[in-house]
Design a protein around this motif. Structure first.
Motif, mmCIF file in Angstrom:
data_model
loop_
_atom_site.group_PDB
_atom_site.id
_atom_site.type_symbol
_atom_site.label_atom_id
_atom_site.label_comp_id
_atom_site.label_asym_id
_atom_site.label_seq_id
_atom_site.Cartn_x
_atom_site.Cartn_y
_atom_site.Cartn_z
ATOM 1 N N TYR A 118 29.238 10.482 -12.169
ATOM 2 C CA TYR A 118 29.435 11.787 -11.539
ATOM 3 C C TYR A 118 28.336 11.982 -10.502
ATOM 4 O O TYR A 118 27.383 11.204 -10.439
ATOM 5 N N ARG A 142 26.263 11.681 -7.229
ATOM 6 C CA ARG A 142 26.144 10.604 -6.230
ATOM 7 C C ARG A 142 26.555 9.252 -6.789
ATOM 8 O O ARG A 142 26.726 8.303 -6.035
ATOM 9 N N ARG A 179 23.972 27.310 -18.425
ATOM 10 C CA ARG A 179 24.470 25.975 -18.085
ATOM 11 C C ARG A 179 25.992 25.901 -18.089
ATOM 12 O O ARG A 179 26.597 25.226 -17.245
ATOM 13 N N TYR A 186 25.730 28.204 -14.043
ATOM 14 C CA TYR A 186 25.371 27.025 -13.250
ATOM 15 C C TYR A 186 26.593 26.377 -12.553
ATOM 16 O O TYR A 186 26.523 26.076 -11.357
ATOM 17 N N ARG A 205 27.284 24.222 -8.411
ATOM 18 C CA ARG A 205 28.131 23.046 -8.184
ATOM 19 C C ARG A 205 29.172 23.361 -7.128
ATOM 20 O O ARG A 205 29.490 24.517 -6.877
ATOM 21 N N LYS A 265 34.036 19.310 -4.794
ATOM 22 C CA LYS A 265 33.784 17.965 -5.337
ATOM 23 C C LYS A 265 34.585 17.773 -6.608
ATOM 24 O O LYS A 265 35.008 18.751 -7.237
ATOM 25 N N ASN A 319 13.196 23.203 -15.083
ATOM 26 C CA ASN A 319 14.580 22.764 -14.880
ATOM 27 C C ASN A 319 15.311 23.691 -13.913
ATOM 28 O O ASN A 319 15.930 23.249 -12.935
ATOM 29 N N ASP A 367 16.436 22.730 -10.106
ATOM 30 C CA ASP A 367 17.866 22.733 -9.755
ATOM 31 C C ASP A 367 18.109 23.644 -8.547
ATOM 32 O O ASP A 367 18.938 23.345 -7.684
ATOM 33 N N TYR A 411 23.162 15.271 1.299
ATOM 34 C CA TYR A 411 21.942 15.017 0.524
ATOM 35 C C TYR A 411 20.746 14.996 1.463
ATOM 36 O O TYR A 411 20.847 14.537 2.599
ATOM 37 N N GLY A 412 19.609 15.503 0.969
ATOM 38 C CA GLY A 412 18.372 15.442 1.751
ATOM 39 C C GLY A 412 17.223 15.055 0.824
ATOM 40 O O GLY A 412 17.443 14.764 -0.358
ATOM 41 N N ASN A 442 14.022 18.276 -12.286
ATOM 42 C CA ASN A 442 15.004 19.032 -13.105
ATOM 43 C C ASN A 442 15.232 18.292 -14.430
ATOM 44 O O ASN A 442 15.319 18.908 -15.498
ATOM 45 N N TYR A 443 15.266 16.949 -14.375
ATOM 46 C CA TYR A 443 15.443 16.170 -15.609
ATOM 47 C C TYR A 443 14.179 16.246 -16.477
ATOM 48 O O TYR A 443 14.266 16.346 -17.703
ATOM 49 N N GLU A 475 14.310 19.451 -18.266
ATOM 50 C CA GLU A 475 15.308 19.435 -19.349
ATOM 51 C C GLU A 475 14.778 18.664 -20.570
ATOM 52 O O GLU A 475 14.933 19.090 -21.716
ATOM 53 N N ASN A 479 20.060 10.045 -21.754
ATOM 54 C CA ASN A 479 20.943 10.367 -20.620
ATOM 55 C C ASN A 479 20.166 10.438 -19.307
ATOM 56 O O ASN A 479 20.652 9.970 -18.271
ATOM 57 N N HIS A 485 18.575 7.621 -9.539
ATOM 58 C CA HIS A 485 18.438 8.561 -8.411
ATOM 59 C C HIS A 485 17.276 8.111 -7.511
ATOM 60 O O HIS A 485 17.381 8.092 -6.288
ATOM 61 N N TYR A 514 17.418 7.233 -3.634
ATOM 62 C CA TYR A 514 16.648 7.909 -2.570
ATOM 63 C C TYR A 514 15.934 6.864 -1.708
ATOM 64 O O TYR A 514 15.939 6.929 -0.482
HETATM 65 N N1 LIG Z 1 20.822 17.376 -21.762
HETATM 66 C C1 LIG Z 1 21.402 16.354 -21.139
HETATM 67 O O1 LIG Z 1 21.589 15.294 -21.739
HETATM 68 C C2 LIG Z 1 21.841 16.478 -19.691
HETATM 69 C C3 LIG Z 1 22.658 15.481 -19.139
HETATM 70 C C4 LIG Z 1 23.027 15.595 -17.800
HETATM 71 C C5 LIG Z 1 22.598 16.665 -17.034
HETATM 72 N N2 LIG Z 1 21.825 17.619 -17.587
HETATM 73 C C6 LIG Z 1 21.319 18.735 -16.764
HETATM 74 O O2 LIG Z 1 22.373 19.227 -15.941
HETATM 75 C C7 LIG Z 1 21.884 19.588 -14.649
HETATM 76 C C8 LIG Z 1 22.660 18.843 -13.562
HETATM 77 O O3 LIG Z 1 22.549 17.447 -13.792
HETATM 78 P P1 LIG Z 1 22.889 16.398 -12.628
HETATM 79 O O4 LIG Z 1 22.808 15.044 -13.241
HETATM 80 O O5 LIG Z 1 24.137 16.792 -11.898
HETATM 81 O O6 LIG Z 1 21.634 16.653 -11.627
HETATM 82 P P2 LIG Z 1 21.426 16.162 -10.129
HETATM 83 O O7 LIG Z 1 21.997 14.815 -9.905
HETATM 84 O O8 LIG Z 1 19.988 16.377 -9.816
HETATM 85 O O9 LIG Z 1 22.323 17.169 -9.255
HETATM 86 C C9 LIG Z 1 22.230 18.565 -9.374
HETATM 87 C C10 LIG Z 1 22.981 19.234 -8.221
HETATM 88 O O10 LIG Z 1 22.217 19.120 -7.017
HETATM 89 C C11 LIG Z 1 22.923 18.337 -6.032
HETATM 90 N N3 LIG Z 1 21.905 17.427 -5.471
HETATM 91 C C12 LIG Z 1 21.193 16.488 -6.163
HETATM 92 N N4 LIG Z 1 20.310 15.874 -5.348
HETATM 93 C C13 LIG Z 1 20.473 16.425 -4.132
HETATM 94 C C14 LIG Z 1 19.850 16.198 -2.860
HETATM 95 N N5 LIG Z 1 18.880 15.288 -2.712
HETATM 96 N N6 LIG Z 1 20.253 16.926 -1.797
HETATM 97 C C15 LIG Z 1 21.226 17.855 -1.947
HETATM 98 N N7 LIG Z 1 21.861 18.118 -3.127
HETATM 99 C C16 LIG Z 1 21.496 17.414 -4.214
HETATM 100 C C17 LIG Z 1 23.998 17.584 -6.804
HETATM 101 O O11 LIG Z 1 25.081 17.276 -5.980
HETATM 102 P P3 LIG Z 1 26.060 16.032 -6.371
HETATM 103 O O12 LIG Z 1 26.679 16.410 -7.700
HETATM 104 O O13 LIG Z 1 27.011 15.999 -5.257
HETATM 105 O O14 LIG Z 1 25.207 14.790 -6.479
HETATM 106 C C18 LIG Z 1 24.336 18.603 -7.889
HETATM 107 O O15 LIG Z 1 25.182 19.599 -7.385
HETATM 108 C C19 LIG Z 1 20.391 19.246 -14.624
HETATM 109 O O16 LIG Z 1 19.646 20.430 -14.854
HETATM 110 C C20 LIG Z 1 20.215 18.289 -15.797
HETATM 111 O O17 LIG Z 1 18.944 18.397 -16.371
HETATM 112 C C21 LIG Z 1 21.434 17.558 -18.907
#
Ligand SMILES: NC(=O)c1ccc[n+]([C@@H]2O[C@H](COP(=O)([O-])OP(=O)(O)OC[C@H]3O[C@@H](n4cnc5c(N)ncnc54)[C@H](OP(=O)(O)O)[C@@H]3O)[C@@H](O)[C@H]2O)c1
Length: 251
Positions: free
Chosen positions: A32, A34, A88, A92, A97, A101, A157, A161, A175-176, A190-191, A194, A220, A228, A232
């Motif tokens: 999911y 990127r 969440r 969120y 989101r 997408k 977190n 985010d 993305y930037g 953010n990770y 979490e 995870n 990631h 980058y």
């Molecule tokens: N507890 C768990 O096991 C668990 C598991 C997964 C996620 N989570 C939590 O759920 C939340 C979302 O997770 P995620 O994996 O989707 O996080 P993520 O990859 O950092 O993405 C978060 C959001 O920001 C966008 N984004 C990320 N990097 C960007 C960049 N450089 N420039 C512009 N936009 C950017 C993403 O767009 P895209 O979607 O288009 O990339 C997405 O909409 C986080 O807070 C994470 O901690 C928790």
């Protein structure tokens, strides 16, 4: 006694699964964001997040309602959990989101099962199997250290985010390179937030269910932070060279 034994067995198997997933995700990222791969079966990203995260609210809340222990400590645990998961699951997905997408169904189904299992294990233990936490637990150092970590992780977190969300808005949906806050030191604060939050939860509840959930969160998110970070570096020639993936100055 038998209930406790079965519960311990389930926790052990769940922990072993987390170890396996941890290893696999370093080679095959969850598809999911990127790292999405082409999938014929997908739904809008926002709805996918709502569907897969909402069991954490309903299952954990349900365990509280049918459980035997509803004293003040149980209520504090319920509020901590819901403070994270109501945001969440219901806020969120629509605030952060993009509905334009898409998310593969397989991720939604896996996330749904993951949150159902964690909601069940944590809720069943806290509100039933533990025999209840005495009021004095809230004066225990473990409760305080855990709760502080939970709140610090929560803030890190959420603010991290938000940086991504604003970046996406100002960058015309592209993305930037995120800047500011803990992004000065790591690619995925953010990770990190979490993970800190759920380690805090494990300490505050001093439970195997909490510890396994923290382990799953690391399983995870640590490999994903690595993916990631690599992404980058591959996509931005000017990516800050000293920035680490997840742990400032270390990794
Ligand atoms: N507890 C768990 O096991 C668990 C598991 C997964 C996620 N989570 C939590 O759920 C939340 C979302 O997770 P995620 O994996 O989707 O996080 P993520 O990859 O950092 O993405 C978060 C959001 O920001 C966008 N984004 C990320 N990097 C960007 C960049 N450089 N420039 C512009 N936009 C950017 C993403 O767009 P895209 O979607 O288009 O990339 C997405 O909409 C986080 O807070 C994470 O901690 C928790």
């Amino acid at each position: 006694m038998r209930e406790q034994t079965i519960f311990n067995d389930v926790i052990t198997v769940w922990f072993i699964l987390a170890l396996i997933v941890f290893a696999i995700l370093f080679f095959i990222p969850a598809p999911y964001g990127r790292h999405t791969r082409k999938s014929r079966r997908s739904i809008p990203d926002s709805w996918g997040w709502l569907l897969m995260e909402s069991p954490a609210v309903f299952v954990f809340g349900g365990m509280f309602l049918i459980g035997s222990y509803h004293d003040i400590t149980a209520i504090v645990f319920l509020l901590l959990w819901l403070s994270h998961y109501i945001h969440r699951a219901f806020i969120y997905p629509f605030l952060h989101r993009k509905s334009s997408k898409r998310m593969p169904w397989i991720v939604v189904v896996m996330g749904f099962l993951f949150n159902t299992m964690n909601g069940y294990l944590n809720g069943y233990y806290l509100f039933q199997l533990s025999g209840g936490y005495p009021r004095a637990w809230m004066k225990d150092g473990r409760f305080w250290i855990g709760s502080v970590l939970f709140v610090v992780g929560y803030v890190v977190n959420r603010t991290s985010d938000s940086v991504l969300h604003k970046l996406r808005e100002t960058n015309h949906g592209q993305y930037g390179i995120p800047q500011g806050g803990l992004y000065r030191w790591v690619s995925c604060p953010n990770y990190l937030g979490e993970i800190t939050l759920w380690i805090g939860w494990a300490i505050a509840t001093w439970s195997a269910a909490g510890a396994v959930f923290a382990a799953w969160t690391i399983a995870n998110l640590a490999p994903r932070a690595w993916m990631h970070h690599k992404w980058y570096r591959e996509h931005f020639a000017d990516y800050p060279p000293r920035r680490k993936a997840l742990l400032p100055g270390i990794w």
